[in-house]
Motif scaffolding. Structure first.
Motif, PDB file in Angstrom:
ATOM      1  N   GLN A  34       0.918  -1.241   0.045  1.00 18.75           N
ATOM      2  CA  GLN A  34      -0.026   0.005   0.044  1.00 18.75           C
ATOM      3  C   GLN A  34       0.850   1.401   0.168  1.00 18.75           C
ATOM      4  O   GLN A  34       0.372   2.342  -0.514  1.00 18.75           O
ATOM      5  N   ALA A  38      -0.300   4.025  -2.582  1.00 23.18           N
ATOM      6  CA  ALA A  38      -0.569   5.338  -2.086  1.00 23.18           C
ATOM      7  C   ALA A  38       0.339   6.398  -2.885  1.00 23.18           C
ATOM      8  O   ALA A  38      -0.104   7.451  -3.118  1.00 23.18           O
ATOM      9  N   THR A 155      -6.930  -5.403   5.062  1.00 19.46           N
ATOM     10  CA  THR A 155      -7.525  -4.333   4.840  1.00 19.46           C
ATOM     11  C   THR A 155      -6.850  -3.039   5.972  1.00 19.46           C
ATOM     12  O   THR A 155      -6.689  -2.055   5.532  1.00 19.46           O
ATOM     13  N   ILE A 158      -3.575  -2.081   4.704  1.00 13.92           N
ATOM     14  CA  ILE A 158      -3.864  -1.069   3.454  1.00 13.92           C
ATOM     15  C   ILE A 158      -4.228   0.171   4.000  1.00 13.92           C
ATOM     16  O   ILE A 158      -3.870   1.212   3.615  1.00 13.92           O
ATOM     17  N   ALA A 162      -1.855   3.533   3.531  1.00 12.81           N
ATOM     18  CA  ALA A 162      -2.337   4.599   2.835  1.00 12.81           C
ATOM     19  C   ALA A 162      -2.448   5.950   3.646  1.00 12.81           C
ATOM     20  O   ALA A 162      -1.796   7.044   2.938  1.00 12.81           O
ATOM     21  N   ASN A 307      -9.333   6.442   4.889  1.00  8.97           N
ATOM     22  CA  ASN A 307      -8.303   5.088   4.959  1.00  8.97           C
ATOM     23  C   ASN A 307      -8.126   4.988   6.488  1.00  8.97           C
ATOM     24  O   ASN A 307      -7.779   3.804   6.766  1.00  8.97           O
TER      25      ASN A 307
END
Length: 468
Positions: A34, A38, A155, A158, A162, A307
């Protein structure tokens, strides 16, 4: 060197439950992945413009087209790879990490537009080489009742990645006094250092997963090797990748529709949040004005908030799923996210946008985890990576559709009012939530069957046979 062959199904094997730290280790690499995505998403358009680029959308087609090809092919090949030392997915993690980290180091030093466009292709391809097998790893290693937790852990990383990576240029400027401007045609130092740190973080995080995770060997090595000559090879992967869309399991076809409308909503937000918020809330369309740039900066804060919320929501989703079901969990999150997008129309105080972003954060967390958890239970074990790659088509297709139709709707139907495009995205997200109720969740059905049979079969991790 890893051998390449067809992996036999492991559907009859019992997979043990993994501990918290085992799930943490196998998901940690997504933090680095990520970082790469990002930094790419937040800064590559800036690099294009710095180097004189004007057709930004055209240059960005590299990203979805690259993912469309790379992810299913890498999934196909990783299904057919086994090394006693490195496993099945981990060789691809490592290869992708090396290439992506080098691309992140090179990208901020390009001196011509064609170099930047070419490096985007290389960088996006490399990130996809690492990313796709991570989805399959959850299906490989986790029992069905832990898959929602496994994808939720991804997640979480992530979201954390981010937030940090998107903020790096601002951090370098405001915390360390590094310049965020540069002479014409040069990349600002704050952006260069962000990419350098991102390259190190990408490689380090993926290497952690490679070294701290072990994979299960094929059930029958003789059968595995016998299939080597029949189906291995890059061109087979390319050919079967595009044929696979015609032979998807029933659950995958149903989830494809859900994915289409939810990702269409996300792309409407990513493309039009800045013009919508600056015109509707800050009441300016002058991109050179101080007020416009204050609004654009606030959009960045809003994105960081959703995020961050997604990282926390990822910890809650497994609890909601256990209390209800994965389908109901996805419905609730998408409805909340859709209402968050629609609410922007009614907001005039920029601070209230953060409340809208809380809803979007829950939707984002669910989109990144729940569909994959449902999908993993419906796939044959020997094609887990391949079908996870094909599933990526239903992220790319709405991205292309968004690029083709949302501009027309914004200009000719909504009279140039981008906020209505966000409302359309919110409606699309809510629709995708209700479509989730039509999805056949194989693990959920098996849980019901096991309970009826009065046996503890939900710990039997073999996914149900997909309905083709």
């Amino acid at each position: 060197m890893a051998s390449v062959a067809a992996a036999p199904s492991t559907d009859t094997q019992q997979k043990p439950r993994l501990s918290f730290w085992q799930i943490w280790n196998m998901s940690f690499g997504f933090l680095g992945i990520q970082f790469g995505f990002a930094l790419q998403n937040a800064n590559v358009s800036r690099i294009f413009e710095t180097l004189g680029g004007t057709e930004i959308a055209l240059y960005w087609l590299a990203a979805p087209l690259t993912g469309l090809l790379v992810q299913p092919v890498i999934g196909y090949l990783s299904d057919r790879t086994w090394s006693p030392r490195w496993g099945r997915r981990r060789p691809f993690f490592l290869i992708g990490a090396v290439l992506a980290s080098l691309a992140l180091l090179v990208m901020p030093n390009v001196t011509a537009l064609w170099m930047a466009v070419g490096m985007l292709w290389i960088m996006d391809s490399s990130i996809n080489i690492s990313m796709e097998p991570f989805r399959a790893l959850v299906g490989d290693l986790l029992p069905s009742e832990q898959r929602t937790t496994g994808f939720a852990a991804q997640t979480f990383f992530i979201g954390v990645g981010a937030v940090v990576a998107s903020s790096l240029p601002w951090m370098f400027t405001n915390w360390f006094g590094i310049a965020n401007t540069a002479p014409a045609g040069e990349i600002p130092p704050s952006v260069r250092y962000s990419f350098y740190l991102g390259g190190v973080a990408f490689f380090g995080a993926v290497l952690w997963t490679v070294l701290r995770t072990r994979e299960y060997p094929p059930h029958d090595l003789a059968e595995f090797e016998a299939e080597k000559q029949r189906s291995a090879g890059f061109m087979n992967g390319v050919r079967e990748s595009f044929a696979g869309i015609l032979h998807m399991p029933k659950t995958m076809r149903q989830l494809a529709v859900v994915q289409f409308f939810s990702w269409l909503a996300l792309f409407s937000m990513w493309i039009y949040a800045t013009p919508a918020i600056t015109s509707h809330i800050y009441h300016t369309t002058d991109a050179t004005s101080k007020l416009y740039n204050e609004g654009a900066d606030w959009v960045g804060i809003c994105f960081a908030v959703y995020n961050g919320v997604s990282a926390l929501a990822a910890l809650i989703l497994p609890v909601i799923a256990r209390a209800t079901s994965r389908r109901v969990t996805h419905l609730l999150c998408l409805v909340v996210g859709g209402l968050g997008l629609i609410s922007i129309y009614f907001i005039q105080n920029p601070n209230l946008l953060l409340v809208s972003m809380v809803g979007v954060g829950f939707a984002w967390a669910s989109i990144l985890s729940v569909p994959y958890a449902m999908l993993a239970g419906a796939l044959p074990a020997n094609k887990m990576g391949y079908y996870m790659g094909v599933f990526n088509f239903f992220i790319v297709i709405p991205q292309v559709v968004a690029g083709l139709i949302l501009g027309y709707f914004t200009t000719h139907v909504f009279g140039g009012q981008s906020v209505y495009t966000l409302m359309l995205g919110g409606a699309s997200m809510i629709l995708s939530g209700f479509l989730t109720l039509l999805v056949h969740d194989s693990d959920e059905v098996r849980l019901t069957d096991d309970a009826t049979a009065d046996r503890p079969g939900y710990d039997d991790l073999a996914p149900a046979n997909p309905q083709l």
